[in-house]
Design a protein around this motif. Sequence first.
Motif, PDB file in Angstrom:
ATOM      1  N   LEU A  52       0.826  -1.203   0.000  1.00  7.41           N
ATOM      2  CA  LEU A  52       0.000   0.000   0.000  1.00  7.41           C
ATOM      3  C   LEU A  52       0.866   1.260   0.000  1.00  7.41           C
ATOM      4  N   SER A 156      -2.977  -3.820   9.899  1.00  5.29           N
ATOM      5  CA  SER A 156      -2.918  -4.452   8.580  1.00  5.29           C
ATOM      6  C   SER A 156      -4.068  -5.424   8.371  1.00  5.29           C
ATOM      7  N   PRO A 158      -7.855  -6.033   8.006  1.00  5.02           N
ATOM      8  CA  PRO A 158      -9.085  -5.260   7.769  1.00  5.02           C
ATOM      9  C   PRO A 158     -10.240  -5.650   8.679  1.00  5.02           C
ATOM     10  N   HIS A 173      -6.668   1.939  10.364  1.00  2.30           N
ATOM     11  CA  HIS A 173      -6.499   0.882   9.367  1.00  2.30           C
ATOM     12  C   HIS A 173      -5.577   1.340   8.237  1.00  2.30           C
ATOM     13  N   ALA A 174      -4.936   0.357   7.594  1.00  2.00           N
ATOM     14  CA  ALA A 174      -3.988   0.651   6.516  1.00  2.00           C
ATOM     15  C   ALA A 174      -4.630   1.446   5.389  1.00  2.00           C
ATOM     16  N   SER A 175      -5.926   1.295   5.205  1.00  2.00           N
ATOM     17  CA  SER A 175      -6.620   2.019   4.142  1.00  2.00           C
ATOM     18  C   SER A 175      -6.609   3.528   4.375  1.00  2.00           C
ATOM     19  N   GLY A 176      -6.291   3.961   5.592  1.00  2.00           N
ATOM     20  CA  GLY A 176      -6.259   5.384   5.904  1.00  2.00           C
ATOM     21  C   GLY A 176      -4.903   6.036   5.734  1.00  2.00           C
ATOM     22  N   GLN A 178      -3.147   7.010   3.017  1.00  2.00           N
ATOM     23  CA  GLN A 178      -3.085   8.155   2.103  1.00  2.00           C
ATOM     24  C   GLN A 178      -3.687   9.397   2.749  1.00  2.00           C
TER      25      GLN A 178
END
Length: 321
Positions: A52, A156, A158, A173-176, A178
């Motif tokens: 990511l 890492s 979800p 969470h890793a999705s955050g 950016q």
Amino acid sequence: MILLERKMPNKLSFANALVRRLNNKHEHFDYYVKLANRLQAGYKGELFVDRLLVELTIPEKHFFIFNYECINEFGFPHQIDTLLLSPEFLLIIEIKNISGRVDYEEDKHQLTRTLENTIESFTNPFAQIRRHGQYFFRLLKRLKIPLPIEYAIVSSNPSTIIGKIPKHPPFFHASGLQFYLNKLEAKYKPVVTNEQLVELANYLNSNLKRSEAKNNIELCHIKKGVLCEICNYEFQMHYKAGTWCCPKCGVRNKKAILQALDDYRLLVNNYITNQEFREFFGIGSMHVASKLLARLGLTSEGEKRGRRYLIPEDIVNKEPF
């Protein structure tokens, strides 16, 4: 730019070697199975976050340093999952692969995981990451590099439910990633030149110090030989006509010796003599052992009976002969 690639941690390689080499009746076998599984889950999570990170949009020149290890000025180790160096800030990232719900009790400095009505305590990542930050604060001050230090604890997994957690350092969470980096980019302006950033990156790279796992299991409890992967490492293979053969399932595998040599490196010694090679791998002939060692292309030192061969860390990646 990736300055330091992530490699499998030494502790995980060591635990995997013991799982292969210990009898499943050994008193510590279950411990090392659980340790290997836990470390493998953490490593898998780190690789997921790495993918990511390298895809993120970061406008300024930057360096990623994965799995950075060093010794501080007091002689104590630091093991940092990820560092991001940019002209605006230094970001320390701690990666956690924990399923279930996680909560943190600030007054007790305790991270807990609730899973299927079971509550477990985990190592305090907030204390870990702040300790790393204190080290880099002292280091940057000594190097006269005025980079602000930021932190992030990244999940890492979800499926993790992030419950009651302090606002700082942030835990998300890793999705955050950016979104968080965009906030940091808006918060800071460049404070160092590209030359200073390269200087810092080179300094960190030159001070890399990997920790080594120590084997406390006596050699008499470790299975010798080239073990058959197909038979779950239960049977010792024999060397015949230039390859290794399993007496149980009949499989032939030229590359099996490489994994076995890596196990020897991890559990016994990273150097091996002709005699030690014969004793550990069940080779009766000194001539055959010498031929095998030569074909493996190992670096050697010493002469005649004093000659010993260095087993490199990447031995498992060599092409079979």
